[in-house]
Design a protein around this motif. Structure first.
Motif, PDB file in Angstrom:
ATOM      1  N   PHE A 151       0.868  -1.129  -0.088  1.00 23.63           N
ATOM      2  CA  PHE A 151       0.036  -0.072  -0.038  1.00 23.63           C
ATOM      3  C   PHE A 151       0.790   1.336  -0.153  1.00 23.63           C
ATOM      4  CE2 PHE A 151      -2.979  -3.149   1.752  1.00 23.63           C
ATOM      5  CZ  PHE A 151      -3.934  -3.188   0.945  1.00 23.63           C
ATOM      6  N   ALA A 152       1.897   1.073   0.969  1.00 24.87           N
ATOM      7  CA  ALA A 152       2.674   2.532   0.862  1.00 24.87           C
ATOM      8  C   ALA A 152       3.541   2.622  -0.293  1.00 24.87           C
ATOM      9  CB  ALA A 152       3.598   2.437   2.101  1.00 24.87           C
ATOM     10  N   SER A 153       3.985   1.580  -0.947  1.00 23.61           N
ATOM     11  CA  SER A 153       4.837   1.883  -2.061  1.00 23.61           C
ATOM     12  C   SER A 153       3.953   2.146  -3.252  1.00 23.61           C
ATOM     13  CB  SER A 153       5.580   0.610  -2.475  1.00 23.61           C
ATOM     14  OG  SER A 153       4.603  -0.477  -2.973  1.00 23.61           O
ATOM     15  N   SER A 154       2.688   1.589  -3.376  1.00 27.40           N
ATOM     16  CA  SER A 154       1.802   1.924  -4.443  1.00 27.40           C
ATOM     17  C   SER A 154       1.535   3.820  -4.326  1.00 27.40           C
ATOM     18  CB  SER A 154       0.289   1.407  -4.124  1.00 27.40           C
ATOM     19  OG  SER A 154       0.635   0.140  -4.871  1.00 27.40           O
ATOM     20  N   TYR A 155       1.498   4.221  -3.077  1.00 22.97           N
ATOM     21  CA  TYR A 155       1.108   5.801  -2.982  1.00 22.97           C
ATOM     22  C   TYR A 155       2.392   6.383  -3.269  1.00 22.97           C
ATOM     23  CZ  TYR A 155       0.163  10.046  -0.560  1.00 22.97           C
ATOM     24  OH  TYR A 155       0.133  11.196  -0.539  1.00 22.97           O
ATOM     25  N   VAL A 156       3.506   5.824  -2.977  1.00 24.76           N
ATOM     26  CA  VAL A 156       4.923   6.671  -3.048  1.00 24.76           C
ATOM     27  C   VAL A 156       4.837   6.788  -4.758  1.00 24.76           C
ATOM     28  CG1 VAL A 156       7.443   6.424  -2.969  1.00 24.76           C
ATOM     29  CG2 VAL A 156       5.881   6.220  -1.008  1.00 24.76           C
ATOM     30  N   GLU A 157       4.659   5.543  -5.446  1.00 24.92           N
ATOM     31  CA  GLU A 157       4.772   5.601  -7.014  1.00 24.92           C
ATOM     32  C   GLU A 157       3.763   6.696  -7.648  1.00 24.92           C
ATOM     33  OE1 GLU A 157       5.703   2.183 -10.160  1.00 24.92           O
ATOM     34  OE2 GLU A 157       4.351   1.579  -8.632  1.00 24.92           O
ATOM     35  N   ASN A 158       2.603   6.487  -7.049  1.00 28.73           N
ATOM     36  CA  ASN A 158       1.329   7.384  -7.707  1.00 28.73           C
ATOM     37  C   ASN A 158       1.858   8.674  -7.436  1.00 28.73           C
ATOM     38  OD1 ASN A 158       0.018   5.371  -8.816  1.00 28.73           O
ATOM     39  ND2 ASN A 158      -1.145   4.884  -6.720  1.00 28.73           N
ATOM     40  N   ARG A 159       2.192   9.153  -6.205  1.00 29.99           N
ATOM     41  CA  ARG A 159       2.463  10.474  -6.014  1.00 29.99           C
ATOM     42  C   ARG A 159       3.679  10.774  -6.689  1.00 29.99           C
ATOM     43  NH1 ARG A 159       0.952  15.020  -4.093  1.00 29.99           N
ATOM     44  NH2 ARG A 159       2.275  15.964  -2.652  1.00 29.99           N
ATOM     45  N   SER A 160       4.617   9.950  -6.968  1.00 30.42           N
ATOM     46  CA  SER A 160       5.605  10.449  -7.849  1.00 30.42           C
ATOM     47  C   SER A 160       5.465  10.645  -9.275  1.00 30.42           C
ATOM     48  CB  SER A 160       6.682   9.110  -7.918  1.00 30.42           C
ATOM     49  OG  SER A 160       7.721   9.583  -8.735  1.00 30.42           O
ATOM     50  N   ASN A 161       4.639   9.731  -9.897  1.00 28.27           N
ATOM     51  CA  ASN A 161       3.776   9.950 -11.056  1.00 28.27           C
ATOM     52  C   ASN A 161       3.121  11.238 -11.228  1.00 28.27           C
ATOM     53  OD1 ASN A 161       4.969   7.639 -12.043  1.00 28.27           O
ATOM     54  ND2 ASN A 161       3.265   6.469 -11.583  1.00 28.27           N
ATOM     55  N   LYS A 162       2.265  11.516 -10.048  1.00 35.65           N
ATOM     56  CA  LYS A 162       1.303  12.702 -10.102  1.00 35.65           C
ATOM     57  C   LYS A 162       2.322  14.093 -10.308  1.00 35.65           C
ATOM     58  CE  LYS A 162      -2.336  12.340  -7.975  1.00 35.65           C
ATOM     59  NZ  LYS A 162      -3.131  12.338  -6.867  1.00 35.65           N
ATOM     60  N   LEU A 163       3.529  14.071  -9.288  1.00 38.59           N
ATOM     61  CA  LEU A 163       4.360  15.426  -9.317  1.00 38.59           C
ATOM     62  C   LEU A 163       4.889  15.358 -10.496  1.00 38.59           C
ATOM     63  CD1 LEU A 163       5.443  14.916  -5.571  1.00 38.59           C
ATOM     64  CD2 LEU A 163       3.725  16.606  -6.412  1.00 38.59           C
ATOM     65  N   GLY A 164       5.472  14.376 -10.875  1.00 37.93           N
ATOM     66  CA  GLY A 164       6.249  14.458 -12.538  1.00 37.93           C
ATOM     67  C   GLY A 164       5.187  14.811 -13.535  1.00 37.93           C
ATOM     68  N   GLY A 165       3.924  14.334 -13.447  1.00 38.55           N
ATOM     69  CA  GLY A 165       2.998  14.995 -14.595  1.00 38.55           C
ATOM     70  C   GLY A 165       2.567  16.449 -14.383  1.00 38.55           C
ATOM     71  N   ARG A 166       2.609  16.793 -13.025  1.00 43.63           N
ATOM     72  CA  ARG A 166       2.126  18.364 -12.922  1.00 43.63           C
ATOM     73  C   ARG A 166       3.105  19.149 -13.395  1.00 43.63           C
ATOM     74  NH1 ARG A 166      -0.081  18.187  -6.933  1.00 43.63           N
ATOM     75  NH2 ARG A 166      -1.890  17.099  -7.293  1.00 43.63           N
ATOM     76  N   LEU A 167       4.609  18.834 -12.945  1.00 45.81           N
ATOM     77  CA  LEU A 167       5.944  19.435 -13.549  1.00 45.81           C
ATOM     78  C   LEU A 167       5.934  19.539 -15.037  1.00 45.81           C
ATOM     79  CD1 LEU A 167       8.232  21.054 -12.793  1.00 45.81           C
ATOM     80  CD2 LEU A 167       9.620  18.884 -12.754  1.00 45.81           C
ATOM     81  N   GLU A 168       5.614  18.382 -15.684  1.00 42.74           N
ATOM     82  CA  GLU A 168       5.600  18.375 -16.935  1.00 42.74           C
ATOM     83  C   GLU A 168       4.849  19.436 -17.715  1.00 42.74           C
ATOM     84  OE1 GLU A 168       5.541  15.158 -20.824  1.00 42.74           O
ATOM     85  OE2 GLU A 168       5.498  14.405 -18.786  1.00 42.74           O
ATOM     86  N   ASP A 169       3.343  19.301 -17.190  1.00 45.33           N
ATOM     87  CA  ASP A 169       2.333  20.263 -17.694  1.00 45.33           C
ATOM     88  C   ASP A 169       2.920  21.744 -17.324  1.00 45.33           C
ATOM     89  OD1 ASP A 169       0.856  18.079 -18.266  1.00 45.33           O
ATOM     90  OD2 ASP A 169      -0.342  18.168 -16.483  1.00 45.33           O
ATOM     91  N   SER A 170       3.705  21.874 -16.233  1.00 46.98           N
ATOM     92  CA  SER A 170       4.037  23.362 -15.958  1.00 46.98           C
ATOM     93  C   SER A 170       5.165  24.054 -17.117  1.00 46.98           C
ATOM     94  CB  SER A 170       4.614  23.400 -14.632  1.00 46.98           C
ATOM     95  OG  SER A 170       3.616  23.117 -13.867  1.00 46.98           O
ATOM     96  N   LEU A 171       5.667  23.201 -17.792  1.00 42.63           N
ATOM     97  CA  LEU A 171       6.918  23.431 -18.542  1.00 42.63           C
ATOM     98  C   LEU A 171       6.314  23.824 -20.341  1.00 42.63           C
ATOM     99  CD1 LEU A 171       9.862  21.474 -17.378  1.00 42.63           C
ATOM    100  CD2 LEU A 171       9.107  23.759 -16.595  1.00 42.63           C
ATOM    101  N   THR A 172       5.648  24.830 -20.408  1.00 40.92           N
ATOM    102  CA  THR A 172       5.178  25.042 -21.722  1.00 40.92           C
ATOM    103  C   THR A 172       6.102  25.380 -22.796  1.00 40.92           C
ATOM    104  OG1 THR A 172       5.028  27.317 -21.151  1.00 40.92           O
ATOM    105  CG2 THR A 172       2.872  26.066 -20.748  1.00 40.92           C
ATOM    106  N   MET A 173       5.661  24.941 -23.865  1.00 39.54           N
ATOM    107  CA  MET A 173       6.534  25.044 -25.143  1.00 39.54           C
ATOM    108  C   MET A 173       6.047  26.398 -25.947  1.00 39.54           C
ATOM    109  SD  MET A 173       8.505  22.607 -25.282  1.00 39.54           S
ATOM    110  CE  MET A 173       9.327  22.402 -26.965  1.00 39.54           C
ATOM    111  N   ASP A 174       5.921  27.314 -25.361  1.00 36.26           N
ATOM    112  CA  ASP A 174       5.664  28.521 -26.162  1.00 36.26           C
ATOM    113  C   ASP A 174       6.578  29.568 -26.314  1.00 36.26           C
ATOM    114  OD1 ASP A 174       3.894  30.230 -23.279  1.00 36.26           O
ATOM    115  OD2 ASP A 174       5.789  29.694 -23.647  1.00 36.26           O
ATOM    116  N   HIS A 175       6.340  30.536 -26.990  1.00 33.78           N
ATOM    117  CA  HIS A 175       7.408  31.713 -27.482  1.00 33.78           C
ATOM    118  C   HIS A 175       7.976  31.028 -28.671  1.00 33.78           C
ATOM    119  CE1 HIS A 175       6.718  33.412 -23.397  1.00 33.78           C
ATOM    120  NE2 HIS A 175       6.889  34.459 -24.033  1.00 33.78           N
TER     121      HIS A 175
END
Length: 175
Positions: A151-175
Motif C-alpha cells: 500500500f505504501a509503495s503504491s502510494y509513493v509511486e502514484n505520488r511520484s507520477n502525479k508530481l512528475g506529470g504536474r511538473l511536465e504540464d508546467s513547462l510550456t513550449m510557447d514563445h
C-alpha cells in the motif's frame, strides 16, 4: 515505565518464538519503511523547491519552441523524474523480499519440527510446538510487512507520477 518493560518482554518473547529469521524480516521492514518515509518527506519538503527551480530555469529561457529547447526540456524533466523516483524500485523490491523472508522462516521452522520428530517421534506435540511456532510466526511477519509495504509503495509511486506529470504540464513550449 512498567508498561514499557512489559512491551519489551513481549517483543523478546515474540522474537524467541519466531526464531532468528524474524531479525532479518524486521531489518527488511525497517529499511523499507525508512525509505518510504524518506520519499514522503522528499515529496513534501524538497520537491516543491526543486520543481520551482526547474520551472524558473525553463521560464527564463528566451526561446522555447525549437528542437534544442525541446531537448533541454526533456533533460530537465528526466532529471526531476529521476529525483522523484529515487529508491522507489528498491522499496518495491523490499516489499517482494518480505514474504520470501517469511518463507525462509517457515522452512527453518519446519526443519526444526522434522528434527524433533526424528529424535522423539511424532507423538510428542509439545516438543514440535516450538518448531511450528518458528514456522508460522515469520510467515505472518513477512506477510504483514509485505502488505503494509504494498500500500505504501503504491502510494509513493502514484505520488511520484502525479508530481512528475504536474511538473511536465508546467513547462510550456510557447514563445
Amino acid at each position: 515505565m512498567q508498561d514499557l518493560l512489559n512491551a519489551w518482554i513481549a517483543i523478546q518473547d515474540f522474537m524467541a518464538r519466531g526464531g532468528n529469521v524474524l531479525i532479518l524480516i524486521f531489518l527488511v521492514i525497517f529499511v523499507m519503511w525508512t525509505l518510504i518515509i524518506e520519499r514522503l518527506m522528499y515529496y513534501r519538503l524538497r520537491f516543491g523547491r526543486e520543481a520551482a527551480q526547474v520551472i524558473d530555469a525553463w521560464e527564463s529561457r528566451h526561446e522555447r519552441r525549437s528542437w534544442h529547447a525541446h531537448q533541454v526540456r526533456t533533460a530537465m524533466l528526466s532529471q526531476a523524474r529521476t529525483n522523484l523516483n529515487a529508491n522507489v524500485a528498491f522499496i518495491k523490491t523490499l516489499v517482494a523480499v518480505c514474504p520470501l523472508c517469511g518463507l525462509l522462516g517457515t522452512v527453518t521452522g519446519m526443519i526444526e519440527v522434522f528434527d524433533v520428530m526424528s529424535l522423539l517421534g511424532n507423538g510428542n506435540a509439545r516438543a514440535m510446538a516450538s518448531g511450528v511456532s518458528k514456522a508460522t510466526i515469520p510467515t505472518m511477519a513477512g506477510m504483514v510487512g509485505a502488505l503494509s509495504g504494498v500500500f505504501a509503495s503504491s502510494y509513493v509511486e502514484n505520488r511520484s507520477n502525479k508530481l512528475g506529470g504536474r511538473l511536465e504540464d508546467s513547462l510550456t513550449m510557447d514563445h
